[in-house]
Enzyme design. Structure first.
Site: not given
Ligand code: NAD
Length: 355
Positions: A250, A190, A246, A140, A222
């Site tokens: 959620d 990852k 992020d 980001y 994942d």
């Protein structure tokens, strides 16, 4: 006795009502320990001053011992250009206060299992995890742009960048938090594909040497997304880069079944933090005494624990919230047909009675 200085941002929508609830609770558990400065931030500041946060309000946040926030924003400000969005104020505060660690606990309360979208046997086992998201680095904030190749194709790129200092400081917080909980850290990355993840994994393992009493595991992102719905009970503290956090925070919050119950904290190197419920300003409920105040009350408990070394007071608040729910008291967002929903003020009264 210390008197701490709190910057209080009610914000917009249901913000004033839920902050009022939290202040009533604070006055009960730590009477006269806190001085408050109420700041005009968000949509209310746009209306009054033409900016989402004034320099004076930002300075007051910088001068405070911590920031307690309701929520900002609403439809009347949603179409303004990016730099005038109400939420821009929060990004500004996080940046100025250098709050790089976002803590989102996600816990399935035993009496609210039916509200979870999880399969019944999985919900039955319950879960209580803390997701720690790196907040000021990663993709980001990395280099981004567009270019055109020789064939005239438009190419867009974003860059995931982490340096070792950024990883070390968030890893350290993860291990410290685990020590206050069940002693387990799962680092999510990852590393099978991304170089930034390989550095992340290396550094987390180096920091882990200072915390031999904490159990560390690694998990690919994942797989973590899958494990959250297959077996969430396995997790204690999860730590991850900005974008992974992020998304997974959620996912985890939805597993608890209610947005009105989930607190959050953003922390930096020092004790100071910003504390807020994870939900927004719920304009549909504003001014109607319908909002669930518990996420804000639980954010207050996090503040007492992490910023003010008042773990007993924090524990009293958490226990009072749990007892309130155990006795069957519910606001409209979590009530079932057997109960009469309570308003924001009445739910707060019940928590106060339990304290
Ligand atoms: P929202 O979280 O405000 O509302 C989503 C749904 O959850 C609504 O149905 C709402 O009624 C319900 N809800 C939210 N909080 C609740 C509570 N405490 N008790 C009971 N029900 C609750 O999300 P949204 O509708 O997407 O956004 C509304 C505004 O809030 C937008 O302007 C958005 O930009 C802003 N927002 C602010 C923050 C923040 O201040 N940190 C975060 C998210 C959204």
């Amino acid at each position: 006795m210390n008197t701490y200085k709190l910057a209080v941002i009610e914000g917009d929508g249901i913000g004033p009502e839920i902050i009022q609830s939290a202040i009533r609770v604070l006055e009960k558990v730590a009477p006269q320990r806190f001085g408050y400065e109420k700041l005009i931030v968000g949509g209310v500041s746009l209306d009054r001053h033409g900016v989402p946060i004034t320099d004076e309000a930002m300075q007051a946040c910088m001068d405070s011992d911590s920031v307690l926030l309701g929520a900002v924003g609403g439809p009347q400000w949603d179409n303004l250009p990016g730099h005038l969005r109400a939420e821009r104020a929060l990004l500004g505060i996080r940046k100025e206060l250098q709050l790089f660690a976002n803590l989102r606990p996600a816990r399935l309360f035993s009496m609210l299992k039916a509200a979870s979208p999880l399969r019944q046997d999985i919900a039955e086992r319950g879960f209580d995890m803390l997701i720690l998201r790196e907040l000021t680095g990663g993709i980001y904030y990395g280099e981004r742009g567009r270019k055109t190749d020789a064939q005239g194709n438009t190419i867009a790129f974003d860059t995931e960048t982490y340096n070792q200092t950024e990883v070390d400081r968030i890893a350290r917080i993860a291990f410290e938090m685990a020590r206050q909980r069940r002693g387990k850290v799962c680092s999510v990355d990852k590393a099978n594909v991304l170089e930034s993840s390989r550095l992340w994994r290396e550094r987390v393992h180096i920091v882990a040497r200072d915390f031999p009493d904490v159990e560390l595991s690694d998990m690919l992102v994942d797989n973590a997304a899958m494990q959250l719905v297959r077996n969430p009970a396995q997790f204690d503290v999860l730590v991850m880069a900005n974008m992974f956090g992020d998304i997974l925070s959620d996912e985890a919050s939805q597993l608890t079944g209610s947005i009105g119950l989930l607190p959050s904290a953003s922390l930096g190197e020092d004790k100071r933090g910003m504390y807020e419920p994870i939900h927004g300003s719920a304009p549909d409920l504003a001014g109607k005494n319908l909002a669930n105040p518990l996420a804000t009350i639980l954010s207050l408990a996090m503040m007492l624990k992490y910023s003010f070394d008042l773990p007993e007071e924090a524990q009293r608040i958490e226990q009072a919230v749990e007892n309130t729910l155990l006795k069957g008291h519910r606001t409209a967002d979590i009530h079932d047909n057997d109960t009469q929903p309570l308003g924001t003020r009445e739910m707060t009264d019940k928590v106060l009675q339990e304290l």
